[in-house]
Write a protein that holds these residues in place. Structure first.
Motif, mmCIF file in Angstrom:
data_model
loop_
_atom_site.group_PDB
_atom_site.id
_atom_site.type_symbol
_atom_site.label_atom_id
_atom_site.label_comp_id
_atom_site.label_asym_id
_atom_site.label_seq_id
_atom_site.Cartn_x
_atom_site.Cartn_y
_atom_site.Cartn_z
ATOM 1 N N UNK A 186 14.402 5.725 -33.214
ATOM 2 C CA UNK A 186 13.462 4.911 -32.438
ATOM 3 C C UNK A 186 13.912 4.698 -30.984
ATOM 4 N N UNK A 187 15.086 5.196 -30.638
ATOM 5 C CA UNK A 187 15.650 4.927 -29.312
ATOM 6 C C UNK A 187 14.745 5.423 -28.179
ATOM 7 N N UNK A 188 14.315 6.673 -28.266
ATOM 8 C CA UNK A 188 13.476 7.229 -27.191
ATOM 9 C C UNK A 188 12.131 6.516 -27.119
ATOM 10 N N UNK A 189 11.613 6.080 -28.277
ATOM 11 C CA UNK A 189 10.338 5.358 -28.309
ATOM 12 C C UNK A 189 10.487 3.977 -27.657
ATOM 13 N N UNK A 190 11.621 3.321 -27.936
ATOM 14 C CA UNK A 190 11.872 1.991 -27.381
ATOM 15 C C UNK A 190 12.018 2.043 -25.855
ATOM 16 N N UNK A 191 12.704 3.082 -25.388
ATOM 17 C CA UNK A 191 12.898 3.225 -23.939
ATOM 18 C C UNK A 191 11.607 3.684 -23.274
ATOM 19 N N UNK A 197 10.338 8.019 -19.214
ATOM 20 C CA UNK A 197 10.915 7.613 -17.927
ATOM 21 C C UNK A 197 11.220 6.113 -17.893
ATOM 22 N N UNK A 198 11.537 5.564 -19.073
ATOM 23 C CA UNK A 198 11.931 4.153 -19.167
ATOM 24 C C UNK A 198 10.778 3.171 -19.076
ATOM 25 N N UNK A 199 9.556 3.664 -19.224
ATOM 26 C CA UNK A 199 8.378 2.810 -18.990
ATOM 27 C C UNK A 199 8.257 1.669 -19.991
ATOM 28 N N UNK A 200 8.479 1.943 -21.268
ATOM 29 C CA UNK A 200 8.318 0.904 -22.288
ATOM 30 C C UNK A 200 9.320 -0.227 -22.085
ATOM 31 N N UNK A 201 10.570 0.140 -21.812
ATOM 32 C CA UNK A 201 11.610 -0.869 -21.578
ATOM 33 C C UNK A 201 11.334 -1.647 -20.290
ATOM 34 N N UNK A 202 10.859 -0.947 -19.281
ATOM 35 C CA UNK A 202 10.576 -1.578 -17.979
ATOM 36 C C UNK A 202 9.445 -2.603 -18.113
ATOM 37 N N UNK A 203 8.385 -2.232 -18.826
ATOM 38 C CA UNK A 203 7.261 -3.147 -19.026
ATOM 39 C C UNK A 203 7.662 -4.345 -19.886
ATOM 40 N N UNK A 204 8.503 -4.103 -20.892
ATOM 41 C CA UNK A 204 8.976 -5.195 -21.750
ATOM 42 C C UNK A 204 9.782 -6.208 -20.939
ATOM 43 N N UNK A 205 10.595 -5.713 -20.017
ATOM 44 C CA UNK A 205 11.393 -6.598 -19.159
ATOM 45 C C UNK A 205 10.487 -7.410 -18.231
ATOM 46 N N UNK A 206 9.447 -6.767 -17.671
ATOM 47 C CA UNK A 206 8.492 -7.478 -16.805
ATOM 48 C C UNK A 206 7.735 -8.536 -17.594
ATOM 49 N N UNK A 207 7.354 -8.186 -18.808
ATOM 50 C CA UNK A 207 6.551 -9.083 -19.640
ATOM 51 C C UNK A 207 7.337 -10.330 -20.025
ATOM 52 N N UNK A 208 8.578 -10.152 -20.431
ATOM 53 C CA UNK A 208 9.381 -11.263 -20.960
ATOM 54 C C UNK A 208 10.184 -11.995 -19.894
#
Length: 367
Positions: free
Chosen positions: A312-317, A320-331
């Motif tokens: 799940x690592x690549x899915x979580x990130x 280009x890191x978009x999922x992790x970046x949006x999660x950080x902005x959201x929280x």
């Protein structure tokens, strides 16, 4: 000027909301400028328009002084008292100096002033109608594209969609109808300038409020929005009523509500998560659709270390890191994502370092 002119001004007051007195004062000021310009007068003067019949007169003004230094602007006390014995030093004497051929100039000047004031009034009406709508959604049609700016027709005025506010890959052909977010309304010399956006997170928020009655009614609360326009967005929702599912309300029956928004945003992917006061659960949910094994929280630094299965690592990130970046902005948390195998290595290294730092006696004691 005549009574017909005054009647026309009163009609304008009813139609455009421009007070007749304000128009007449503006015309008087313009006539005074025209008098000085056309007749080269250095006199102090004033123009008066009769409010009953529309007649105008020009009066030269002279200050009453003991000794006259400039006869164009001053009059002696003795001469003033010949006109009226009540004049004293410091008073102002007025004499009518209306030129014979001033009527034509007056008519042209009055017309120019009225046209200008009508234009200003119309601009102010447009400005006032949009100034209190900042942060709202409007519908408009693409009118033209100039130097990468897209001009949107809004009836009596137009809005500007700047390049930075345009969605990547979106085609802005003339006639295309769009929903836009009003970012700012500026007052300029050329009239109101309405700046709109297709990329602002507020657009997604407003679209949700239009589609989801529970949001408009306050049953569901939109806690946070993170958006990378044209690609992916994340929204966190919450309901104080246990009987109302906030995520389900936003998705709608068979996904109809959220699909309507996705279509409006040209296929932009939207993740809806349930907001949680527990930071670890909120951070875990924010990385959806990835599954999270555990979350370690450092409250003071607002740092979260998230552990996910290796697959799940690549899915979580994300790409280009978009999922992790949006999660950080959201929280609002800084999120460090690790796979289970990476964490095993980290834990082993941390244990080894800890073990090596212990005095020999304590090592034996632990064993």
């Amino acid at each position: 000027m005549n009574t017909e002119f005054l009647t026309a001004l009163k009609d304008l007051e009813k139609e455009k909301g421009i007070a007749t007195d304000i128009l007449l004062e503006a015309i008087e000021a313009a006539l005074l400028s025209a008098y000085r310009r056309n007749f080269g007068s250095l006199q102090n003067a004033r123009v008066v328009i009769d409010r009953d019949n529309g007649d105008f007169k020009v009066y030269a003004q002279y200050a009453v002084v003991e000794d006259v230094a400039d006869p164009r602007q001053e009059i002696s006390l003795a001469e003033a008292q010949q006109i009226d014995p009540r004049y004293e030093l410091g008073d102002v004497v007025e004499r009518e100096v209306t030129p014979r051929n001033f009527g034509r100039i007056a008519a042209q000047t009055a017309k120019q002033v009225v046209v200008q004031r009508i234009r200003e009034a119309e601009r102010n009406i447009v400005f006032e109608s949009y100034a209190n709508r900042e942060g709202d959604i409007i519908n408009g049609a693409v009118q033209r594209v100039e130097q990468k700016n897209v001009f949107i027709e809004l009836g009596k005025t137009e809005a500007v969609l700047a390049p930075s506010e345009q969605m990547p890959g979106e085609d802005y052909r003339p006639g295309t109808r769009l929903k836009l977010y009003i970012v700012e309304v500026r007052k300029t010399t050329k009239g109101p300038q309405i700046m709109v956006s297709r990329t602002h997170p507020g657009l997604l928020k407003r679209l949700l409020e239009l589609e989801v009655p529970e949001l408009a009614e306050g049953l569901v609360e939109l806690k946070s929005v993170a958006r990378e326009a044209g690609y992916r967005s994340k929204i966190a929702v919450y309901s104080r009523d246990e009987n109302v599912d906030p995520v389900g309300a936003c998705v709608g029956p068979k996904g109809a509500r959220i699909q309507s928004i996705v279509n409006e945003l040209n296929g932009e992917k939207i993740d809806i998560i349930k907001w949680n006061s527990d930071a670890s659960k909120y951070v875990a949910a924010s990385l959806s659709p990835a599954k999270v094994v555990a979350v370690e929280i450092w409250e003071e630094e607002k740092i979260a270390r998230v552990i996910v299965p290796d697959y799940q690592l690549s899915l979580a990130i994300g790409k280009e890191g978009q999922n992790a970046r949006l999660a950080a902005k959201l929280t609002g948390w800084k999120i460090d994502i690790k796979s289970e195998s990476q964490m095993q290595e980290i834990y082993a290294e941390e244990y080894q370092n800890y073990y090596q730092d212990q005095p020999a006696g304590e090592q034996d004691l632990e064993i």
